[in-house]
Scaffold this active site. Structure first.
Site, PDB file in Angstrom:
ATOM      1  CD  GLU A  34      30.766  34.269  48.255  1.00 51.52           C
ATOM      2  OE1 GLU A  34      31.869  34.162  48.708  1.00 51.52           O
ATOM      3  OE2 GLU A  34      30.338  34.692  47.125  1.00 51.52           O
ATOM      4  CB  SER A  48      43.909  20.442  38.964  1.00 52.02           C
ATOM      5  OG  SER A  48      44.215  21.360  37.909  1.00 52.02           O
ATOM      6  CB  ALA A  49      40.386  18.617  42.893  1.00 50.37           C
ATOM      7  CG  HIS A  52      49.682  21.436  43.961  1.00 51.69           C
ATOM      8  ND1 HIS A  52      49.874  20.667  43.069  1.00 51.69           N
ATOM      9  CD2 HIS A  52      48.853  22.560  43.836  1.00 51.69           C
ATOM     10  CE1 HIS A  52      48.772  21.091  42.220  1.00 51.69           C
ATOM     11  NE2 HIS A  52      48.491  22.155  42.554  1.00 51.69           N
TER      12      HIS A  52
END
Ligand SMILES: Cc1cc2nc3c(=O)[nH]c(=O)nc-3n(C[C@H](O)[C@H](O)[C@H](O)COP(=O)(O)OP(=O)(O)OC[C@H]3O[C@@H](n4cnc5c(N)ncnc54)[C@H](O)[C@@H]3O)c2cc1C
Length: 495
Positions: A34, A48-49, A52
């Site tokens: 990373e 938006s956490a 879905h």
């Protein structure tokens, strides 16, 4: 020559960390690199956490397939990794008569994708969410929708991977591929700013930068990622407005500006969708703020600007990959593939929404692809799926709090007053399997600094704790890695 690693994964967002965890079940030597100073700093850090349900993804796409497959995985995942998740359900709200017919289209999509959905009347919606606009005419209810903690999920997946033998190297930036001398188009490792690492497989999970990585592998030169910015307001917890996840009728390019509670009890409003050029431009704009406020007010007219405590923006890695199914005309699909003409390369791209939701299924798909490519993938006898959570003081009963303080008095010192985070929790994160070494890393793990004072009270104390525990000078403590030092100089040294 034997490679150092079997698999190298580039990028420690939710996708790279879930892939690392899934692969850590097998007897593989795995390296996760990373480029920033922590996991979960890219697209996964600001969204938006939502897990879905699958009413939005176009049927027949990889996005729909991965969304539907992953959605039910989140219950077990959150139990094993011990992060926050609730299966709240979600509503798509039609405002006015004009929007009502759109719900039929999304009901049809939900049915084709195989997720339960039901249209309810405006009156019923009002009963379930009293602060919804009186202009609501009907709503689509999708019970499989959920709210998660994306920071917690990603950090826990990475931690579980590390506990199971994955090596994580932070501040390590992929620069070029290493190629075999004997065979054309055969990747045998990577060159980074921290040296070369040899490996039999390299997995591209670089999020917004996945296009640049795949181009260096000579794959899909026509594929590009356009960063699509989404801005948000966070409202104060003490003024809870909504109980439910409320979406508007989606626009052609996004799910629209939603109003939703967060797991930490705040209300979140956003995001808008604006294509930008810069892959690290997460500034908010006055125009964007107006747009999302108007969007929020459309669903919940009683929202009050005085309750806003923070603003932020995230960037969706929106790609232009066509759906692999030729019958489906859709040009923004996920890429999950082992390209035929390049050996040793697993390519993941176009990871915009719903890739947070889909990440566990994407990880499983990577395992499948490696198997199909001839990897034996022998399971480890001692693989442990559980990542034990550390104590969260504010969630304990008074009795449990007293016992913890008696055992370690640092749990009795509250450092962040808004979020009620103690010194004991901060120290535990600094010495965790993936040590939190910056202010933001601690914020993502404990939620300190996310309340109304936005760190004004806790920051000096946190800097001192970080300096003490890491054996550093407070002047060396950063917000998010080199170049973001929080202190400029000691005031007593001013001449
Ligand atoms: C506004 C917004 C709202 C969203 N809402 C939702 C939602 O509610 N639900 C949902 O399912 N999805 C949502 N998404 C989508 C979701 O956040 C992303 O799809 C997901 O986080 C992508 O994860 P990733 O791991 O692919 O990318 P990232 O999180 O960006 O991770 C990629 C990592 O690779 C690293 N990297 C890049 N280049 C290199 C290199 N050369 N060397 C080493 N490391 C490198 C980066 O630093 C980064 O950490 C939303 C996104 C946005 C922006």
């Amino acid at each position: 020559m034997r490679s150092q690693y079997d698999v190298i994964i580039i990028g420690a967002g939710v996708v790279g960390c879930m892939v690392a965890r899934w692969l850590s079940r097998y007897t593989l030597r795995i390296l996760l690199v990373e480029k920033t100073s922590d996991v979960c700093t890219g697209a996964t850090a600001a969204n938006s956490a939502l897990v879905h349900a699958g009413y939005h993804a176009v049927p027949g796409t990889l996005k729909a397939e991965m969304n539907i497959k992953a959605n039910p995985m989140w219950d077990r995942l959150s139990e094993d990794l011990q992060f926050g998740f609730v299966r709240s359900g979600a509503y798509i709200v039609a405002v006015g008569e004009d929007e009502r017919p759109s719900l039929d289209m999304f009901l049809d999509r939900a049915q084709k994708n195989g997720t339960p959905a039901q249209i309810i009347s405006g009156r019923e919606m009002h009963k379930r969410e009293p602060c919804i606009t009186p202009e609501v005419t009907s709503a689509l209810f999708v019970p499989a929708g959920g709210i998660c903690d994306p920071w917690g999920a990603t950090i826990a997946a990475a931690e579980n991977a590390v506990m199971n033998g994955v090596e994580l190297r932070l501040d390590t930036e992929f620069q070029e591929f290493l190629w075999s001398d004997e065979e054309v188009k055969h990747i045998v490792g990577i060159k980074t700013n921290r040296g070369r690492f040899h490996s039999r497989w390299v997995i591209n999970a670089a999020g917004l930068f996945a296009d640049e990585v795949m181009h260096k592998a000579g794959v899909r030169p026509e594929f590009t990622i356009t960063p699509r910015r989404g801005e948000y307001f966070v409202l104060d917890r003490s003024r809870i407005q909504v109980q439910n996840v409320l979406f508007p009728v989606p626009t052609p390019i996004s799910k629209g500006i939603l109003v939703t509670p967060t797991l930490h009890g705040n209300t979140l409003i956003g995001p808008n969708a604006e294509n930008v050029e810069d892959k690290i431009d997460v500034d908010v704009t006055p125009e964007g703020m107006d747009e999302i406020w108007d969007g929020g007010k459309k669903l919940v007219p009683s929202l009050d600007r005085r309750d806003i405590i923070a603003v932020f923006a995230g960037l969706r890695p929106a790609g232009n990959a066509p759906c692999q199914n030729p019958d489906v005309h859709y040009n923004h699909d996920f890429i999950i593939e082992i390209p035929e003409h390049v050996k040793g390369f697993v390519n993941l791209g176009g990871m915009d929404s719903p890739a947070l939701t889909a990440a566990p299924a994407i990880a499983e798909k990577v395992v499948e692809l490696l198997r199909e490519a001839g990897e034996a993938l022998a399971p480890k006898a001692d693989w442990d799926s559980i990542r034990p959570a550390r104590p969260v003081f504010r969630n304990l009963s008074h009795g449990e709090q007293a016992a913890l303080v008696a055992e370690d008095p640092r749990y009795g010192r509250v450092i962040c007053r808004c979020e009620y985070v103690t010194e004991g929790e901060i120290v535990a994160e600094i010495h965790a399997p993936i040590p939190a070494t910056t202010y933001d890393a601690l914020k993502r793990r404990t939620w300190l600094g996310t309340g109304r004072c936005l760190g004004a009270f806790d920051m000096p104390r946190v800097i001192n704790i970080l300096a003490r525990e890491l054996g550093k000078d407070p002047l060396e403590i950063t917000k998010k890695g080199d170049g973001s030092e929080l202190l400029f100089r000691r005031t007593k040294e001013v001449p």
